[in-house]
Design a protein around this motif. Structure first.
Motif, PDB file in Angstrom:
ATOM      1  N   TYR A   1      -4.962  10.467  -1.110  1.00  0.00           N
ATOM      2  CA  TYR A   1      -4.086   9.297  -1.081  1.00  0.00           C
ATOM      3  C   TYR A   1      -4.151   8.634   0.287  1.00  0.00           C
ATOM      4  O   TYR A   1      -4.514   9.271   1.268  1.00  0.00           O
ATOM      5  CB  TYR A   1      -2.634   9.721  -1.328  1.00  0.00           C
ATOM      6  CG  TYR A   1      -2.356  10.210  -2.718  1.00  0.00           C
ATOM      7  CD1 TYR A   1      -2.276   9.312  -3.776  1.00  0.00           C
ATOM      8  CD2 TYR A   1      -2.171  11.566  -2.977  1.00  0.00           C
ATOM      9  CE1 TYR A   1      -2.026   9.757  -5.062  1.00  0.00           C
ATOM     10  CE2 TYR A   1      -1.913  12.018  -4.269  1.00  0.00           C
ATOM     11  CZ  TYR A   1      -1.840  11.112  -5.305  1.00  0.00           C
ATOM     12  OH  TYR A   1      -1.589  11.541  -6.573  1.00  0.00           O
ATOM     13  N   ALA A   2      -3.764   7.362   0.302  1.00  0.00           N
ATOM     14  CA  ALA A   2      -3.540   6.692   1.578  1.00  0.00           C
ATOM     15  C   ALA A   2      -2.185   7.188   2.076  1.00  0.00           C
ATOM     16  O   ALA A   2      -1.154   6.775   1.578  1.00  0.00           O
ATOM     17  CB  ALA A   2      -3.516   5.179   1.376  1.00  0.00           C
ATOM     18  N   SER A   3      -2.189   8.127   3.027  1.00  0.00           N
ATOM     19  CA  SER A   3      -0.917   8.695   3.504  1.00  0.00           C
ATOM     20  C   SER A   3      -0.228   7.688   4.426  1.00  0.00           C
ATOM     21  O   SER A   3      -0.859   6.750   4.911  1.00  0.00           O
ATOM     22  CB  SER A   3      -1.176   9.986   4.262  1.00  0.00           C
ATOM     23  OG  SER A   3      -1.790   9.678   5.498  1.00  0.00           O
ATOM     24  N   LEU A   4       1.055   7.909   4.678  1.00  0.00           N
ATOM     25  CA  LEU A   4       1.761   6.990   5.574  1.00  0.00           C
ATOM     26  C   LEU A   4       1.153   6.961   6.979  1.00  0.00           C
ATOM     27  O   LEU A   4       0.930   5.881   7.523  1.00  0.00           O
ATOM     28  CB  LEU A   4       3.254   7.334   5.646  1.00  0.00           C
ATOM     29  CG  LEU A   4       4.061   7.153   4.356  1.00  0.00           C
ATOM     30  CD1 LEU A   4       5.552   7.298   4.658  1.00  0.00           C
ATOM     31  CD2 LEU A   4       3.815   5.813   3.725  1.00  0.00           C
TER      32      LEU A   4
ATOM     33  N   LEU B   1       8.003   4.800  10.745  1.00  0.00           N
ATOM     34  CA  LEU B   1       8.258   3.610   9.924  1.00  0.00           C
ATOM     35  C   LEU B   1       9.768   3.373   9.806  1.00  0.00           C
ATOM     36  O   LEU B   1      10.558   4.021  10.476  1.00  0.00           O
ATOM     37  CB  LEU B   1       7.610   3.779   8.551  1.00  0.00           C
ATOM     38  CG  LEU B   1       6.162   3.269   8.462  1.00  0.00           C
ATOM     39  CD1 LEU B   1       5.452   3.876   7.284  1.00  0.00           C
ATOM     40  CD2 LEU B   1       6.117   1.749   8.381  1.00  0.00           C
TER      41      LEU B   1
ATOM     42  N   VAL C   1       6.237   9.438  11.070  1.00  0.00           N
ATOM     43  CA  VAL C   1       5.377   8.285  10.835  1.00  0.00           C
ATOM     44  C   VAL C   1       5.812   7.086  11.678  1.00  0.00           C
ATOM     45  O   VAL C   1       5.015   6.206  11.982  1.00  0.00           O
ATOM     46  CB  VAL C   1       5.398   7.899   9.335  1.00  0.00           C
ATOM     47  CG1 VAL C   1       4.394   6.803   9.060  1.00  0.00           C
ATOM     48  CG2 VAL C   1       5.082   9.109   8.470  1.00  0.00           C
TER      49      VAL C   1
ATOM     50  N   ILE D   1      -1.859   4.876   6.733  1.00  0.00           N
ATOM     51  CA  ILE D   1      -1.550   3.445   6.598  1.00  0.00           C
ATOM     52  C   ILE D   1      -1.231   2.836   7.969  1.00  0.00           C
ATOM     53  O   ILE D   1      -1.655   1.731   8.286  1.00  0.00           O
ATOM     54  CB  ILE D   1      -0.373   3.241   5.605  1.00  0.00           C
ATOM     55  CG1 ILE D   1      -0.808   3.648   4.186  1.00  0.00           C
ATOM     56  CG2 ILE D   1       0.110   1.794   5.615  1.00  0.00           C
ATOM     57  CD1 ILE D   1       0.313   3.742   3.167  1.00  0.00           C
TER      58      ILE D   1
ATOM     59  N   ILE E   1       0.847  -1.202   0.000  1.00  0.00           N
ATOM     60  CA  ILE E   1       0.000   0.000   0.000  1.00  0.00           C
ATOM     61  C   ILE E   1       0.883   1.252   0.000  1.00  0.00           C
ATOM     62  O   ILE E   1       0.618   2.218  -0.724  1.00  0.00           O
ATOM     63  CB  ILE E   1      -0.981  -0.003   1.205  1.00  0.00           C
ATOM     64  CG1 ILE E   1      -1.918  -1.209   1.108  1.00  0.00           C
ATOM     65  CG2 ILE E   1      -1.797   1.288   1.247  1.00  0.00           C
ATOM     66  CD1 ILE E   1      -2.844  -1.383   2.308  1.00  0.00           C
TER      67      ILE E   1
ATOM     68  N   THR F   1       0.826   4.144  -2.909  1.00  0.00           N
ATOM     69  CA  THR F   1       0.634   5.573  -2.668  1.00  0.00           C
ATOM     70  C   THR F   1       1.769   6.361  -3.318  1.00  0.00           C
ATOM     71  O   THR F   1       1.536   7.362  -4.002  1.00  0.00           O
ATOM     72  CB  THR F   1       0.594   5.874  -1.154  1.00  0.00           C
ATOM     73  OG1 THR F   1      -0.567   5.270  -0.601  1.00  0.00           O
ATOM     74  CG2 THR F   1       0.524   7.370  -0.894  1.00  0.00           C
TER      75      THR F   1
ATOM     76  N   GLU G   1       2.700  16.175   3.676  1.00  0.00           N
ATOM     77  CA  GLU G   1       1.340  15.759   4.060  1.00  0.00           C
ATOM     78  C   GLU G   1       1.185  14.242   3.977  1.00  0.00           C
ATOM     79  O   GLU G   1       0.459  13.639   4.762  1.00  0.00           O
ATOM     80  CB  GLU G   1       0.298  16.422   3.136  1.00  0.00           C
ATOM     81  CG  GLU G   1       0.069  17.896   3.447  1.00  0.00           C
ATOM     82  CD  GLU G   1      -0.647  18.634   2.328  1.00  0.00           C
ATOM     83  OE1 GLU G   1      -1.177  17.963   1.410  1.00  0.00           O
ATOM     84  OE2 GLU G   1      -0.656  19.877   2.353  1.00  0.00           O
ATOM     85  N   LEU G   2       1.847  13.646   3.009  1.00  0.00           N
ATOM     86  CA  LEU G   2       1.735  12.191   2.852  1.00  0.00           C
ATOM     87  C   LEU G   2       2.590  11.424   3.854  1.00  0.00           C
ATOM     88  O   LEU G   2       2.516  10.203   3.939  1.00  0.00           O
ATOM     89  CB  LEU G   2       2.150  11.785   1.433  1.00  0.00           C
ATOM     90  CG  LEU G   2       1.207  12.197   0.298  1.00  0.00           C
ATOM     91  CD1 LEU G   2       1.818  11.864  -1.048  1.00  0.00           C
ATOM     92  CD2 LEU G   2      -0.128  11.491   0.450  1.00  0.00           C
ATOM     93  N   GLY G   3       3.424  12.153   4.597  1.00  0.00           N
ATOM     94  CA  GLY G   3       4.287  11.491   5.576  1.00  0.00           C
ATOM     95  C   GLY G   3       5.643  11.101   5.013  1.00  0.00           C
ATOM     96  O   GLY G   3       6.471  10.509   5.709  1.00  0.00           O
TER      97      GLY G   3
ATOM     98  N   THR H   1      -6.559  -0.282   2.112  1.00  0.00           N
ATOM     99  CA  THR H   1      -6.201   0.998   1.483  1.00  0.00           C
ATOM    100  C   THR H   1      -7.275   2.050   1.768  1.00  0.00           C
ATOM    101  O   THR H   1      -6.968   3.202   2.079  1.00  0.00           O
ATOM    102  CB  THR H   1      -6.024   0.824  -0.044  1.00  0.00           C
ATOM    103  OG1 THR H   1      -5.087  -0.224  -0.274  1.00  0.00           O
ATOM    104  CG2 THR H   1      -5.533   2.099  -0.704  1.00  0.00           C
TER     105      THR H   1
END
Lengths: 387, 263
Positions: free
Chosen positions: B190-193, A64, A62, B196, A11, A15, A47-49, B75
């Motif tokens: 989007y599926a952001s981190l 990760l 995040v 997730i 996933i 993304t 924004e998406l990390g 997702t």
């Protein structure tokens, strides 16, 4: 490819791929042509990390691992290697150094802003006389009251003129080559900090590479990273992460080059045949695909080793050496398949070819990687010899 | 407010679809699957409504599909949905619209709902029937192919738009209702981190037909897919050549009349 990716990792990869193809590609195209820095891209990446992948959640990241980071870097590189190098320096070097060696105060002050891309990170080690040879760093840092006064020049600093936090290596003890180096977190508005020459590079034109000049630059003592004298340790420990990041960037460039070669050769007709139907083309593609897969697996393995906290310098050098070689060979052959048009700016392969070149140079040249690998191999052999 | 969004696993829009030899379905080997693109608009709209209403509003994803659909449900949870129901049963393979709607209706009734969002059609079989049958079964209004959606302040009705040839149609509907979503309604996130990471802890409730109280596959559709056929191969291109243009035209007309029989 499913193996060896988990559901979560697939996933993450999707993304990154969707963002790269839908949002990044149009911006990257223009930024690379005009040589501009796409500031707005980093806000979205934040924004998406993607700008705080390995930063713990308590500091706004995040939380990760390196494995996720390489998945993201590869996908971003497929579309824009410039964006990927900015991200790699930011995540693998700046965030990493502050997370690993920073005081609680430094972490609280910088990591949340770095993780959201409110500020970008840079990493200033290289000097005119010190590249791969870290111990030759000359820049000085002299303690005066509750400040350090930095003097000297850093060169080839990625994102140096755009960063809000620069990790700077300077000598706190000129006589001790090994323990005389220290690292600092420097902000561009500290007095005495200035940006010098902006390099005009062959590739990676949507990233910036600059000279940084420190003239009696005043850095508060609380911005010392780790203890005084820990600079060498930090610089050496940072190499692995930096190399893994560039290896991932390389494999992304290679994959993009192969994709372009396949796309082009299916359409191009010569002697009443698609050129993909010529064996000479097919063999090139087979070799590209095989090398890319092998490079990717080297990267996956070293990222896992690093996540487990195991020593991985040899593996990081192997991944970097092989992936950067693969990027260059693949870009070379893919351009060859394109023929004359591949040599024009009309086709993406021209940019990929230029962008690939530096992967064998920065974060340690291929020669340095071979030095590291061979040294380890010999050490391992000697260790296994009976007394 | 309880928001339901329907999600279907479909082959990637760019995948090359081949019919299997038996003519009973498509060849699934090596095929990549994605969330039905129109369902992404449905999920996004569900999330936007939840954000607007706030409080204890909740978005529940409902999917009927094979085990492998879990990744796509995850997702959607990473995009921000709160939880999901996944109906997995071998009996539901290749289920038609009536069967699908009957099963989904059961789940939706059990879950409770104030509004249902779904895609205007699934891009695999393009039937666009489930939402309509579902609306009948649940006895609620439906608005299809929505390009604008606005919830009233009291949350009891909605104003919608649908794009038609040369203009927009404006609708007002009482809730609960089912809304099928068209491209342009919104820009799916989007599926952001961080999303997730959060999704890992969210619940996907798996259910079989038996769990839903069905003894067998619900039947009632009156149409049935008999066979799947590949498209006929396109014919060879023929170039009519002659020294004089006039002769070439004559020959072309002859071919169109006698061979292709289109004139």
């Amino acid at each position: 490819m499913n193996y060896p990716l988990s559901e979560e990792e697939r996933i993450i990869q999707k993304t990154a791929r969707d963002f790269a193809t839908k949002d990044l590609a149009p911006v990257a195209e223009a930024a690379n042509k005009e040589g501009t820095f796409p500031d707005e891209v980093y806000t979205k990446l934040g924004e998406l990390g993607f700008m705080g992948i390995t930063v713990p959640e308590e500091y706004g990241g995040v939380g990760l691992n390196n494995f996720s980071l390489v998945l993201v870097l590869e996908e971003i590189s497929r579309v824009c290697a410039s964006t990927a190098v900015t991200m790699s320096v930011h995540n693998s070097l700046t965030n990493w150094a502050i997370k690993t060696y920073g005081s609680e105060d430094l972490k609280k002050r910088y990591l949340p802003r770095l993780a959201t891309a409110e500020i970008l990170g840079a990493y200033a080690l290289t000097e005119p006389s010190a590249g791969s040879d870290v111990s030759s760093v000359r820049m000085s840092a002299v303690k005066k009251g509750n400040e350090y006064i930095l003097n000297g020049t850093k060169i080839f600093i990625s994102t140096g003129n755009k960063a809000g936090a620069v990790i700077v290596f300077a000598r706190t003890n000129p006589d001790d080559r090994k323990h005389g180096l220290s690292a600092f977190v420097v902000e561009p508005d500290f007095p005495g900090f200035s940006v010098g020459k902006i390099e005009k590079k062959m590739g990676l034109k949507a990233s910036t590479t600059v000279e940084l000049v420190f003239e009696d630059c005043r850095v508060p003592e609380e911005n010392l990273l780790g203890e005084e004298g820990a600079g060498m340790k930090i610089a050496l420990a940072g190499l692995d992460g930096g190399r893994i990041g560039i290896a991932a960037q390389s494999v992304g460039i290679a994959q993009a080059a192969m994709d372009e070669a396949v796309k082009f050769s299916r359409e191009r007709i010569q002697f009443n045949k698609r050129i993909i139907d010529f064996q000479s083309t097919r063999w090139k593609i087979a070799d590209m695909a095989t090398a890319i897969e092998a490079a990717r697996l080297l990267i996956y393995r070293v990222a896992k080793l690093r996540d487990e906290g195991q020593p991985c310098s040899k593996e990081a050098s192997m991944a970097k050496l092989f992936a950067s070689r693969t990027a260059n060979r693949t870009a070379y052959d893919a351009l060859q398949i394109h023929g004359g048009v591949g040599y024009t700016e009309e086709f993406l392969i021209e940019r990929l070819y230029r962008d690939a070149r530096v992967t064998e140079i920065y974060e340690g040249t291929s020669e340095i990687q071979r030095l590291v690998i061979s040294k380890r191999v010999i050490e391992e052999y000697e260790k296994s010899m009976p007394e | 407010m309880k928001i339901i969004t329907l999600l279907k696993r479909v082959p990637d829009t760019e995948a090359r679809i081949l019919i299997n030899q038996e003519g009973t379905g498509i060849r699934e080997d090596g095929l990549k699957y994605v969330i039905n693109p129109y369902d992404e608009y449905a999920i996004e709209e569900g999330l936007k409504v939840r954000e607007k209403v706030g409080g204890d509003s909740k978005v529940t994803v409902v999917t009927m599909g094979p085990e492998e659909a879990t990744e796509l449900i995850r997702t959607a949870l990473a995009m921000g949905a709160d939880d999901a129901v996944h109906i997995v049963d071998p009996l539901l393979e290749n289920a038609g619209p009536f069967t699908s709607a009957a099963v989904l209706a059961k789940v939706i009734e059990e879950e409770g709902f104030d509004i249902i969002f779904c895609g205007k059609q699934a891009i695999d079989d393009d039937m666009a029937q489930v939402q309509t049958i579902l609306a009948e079964m649940l006895d609620i209004p439906q608005v299809n192919v929505a390009t604008e959606f606005e919830l009233s302040d009291d949350g009891k009705k909605a104003v919608l738009s649908r794009r038609i040839e040369g203009g927009d149609e404006k609708y007002e509907t009482a809730l609960p209702a089912i809304i099928s979503c068209e491209k342009g309604l919104n820009e799916p996130r989007y599926a952001s981190l961080p999303g997730i990471m959060k999704a890992k802890k969210k619940e996907i409730r798996k259910k079989t037909l038996a769990d839903l109280g069905f003894e067998t596959k619900p039947q009632g559709g009156r149409a049935e897919i008999v066979r799947w056929l590949p498209l006929p191969k396109s014919g060879e291109c023929k170039i009519v050549e002659a020294e004089e243009l006039q002769d070439a035209v004559k020959e072309l007309v002859r071919l169109l009349r006698e061979e292709s029989k289109v004139l």
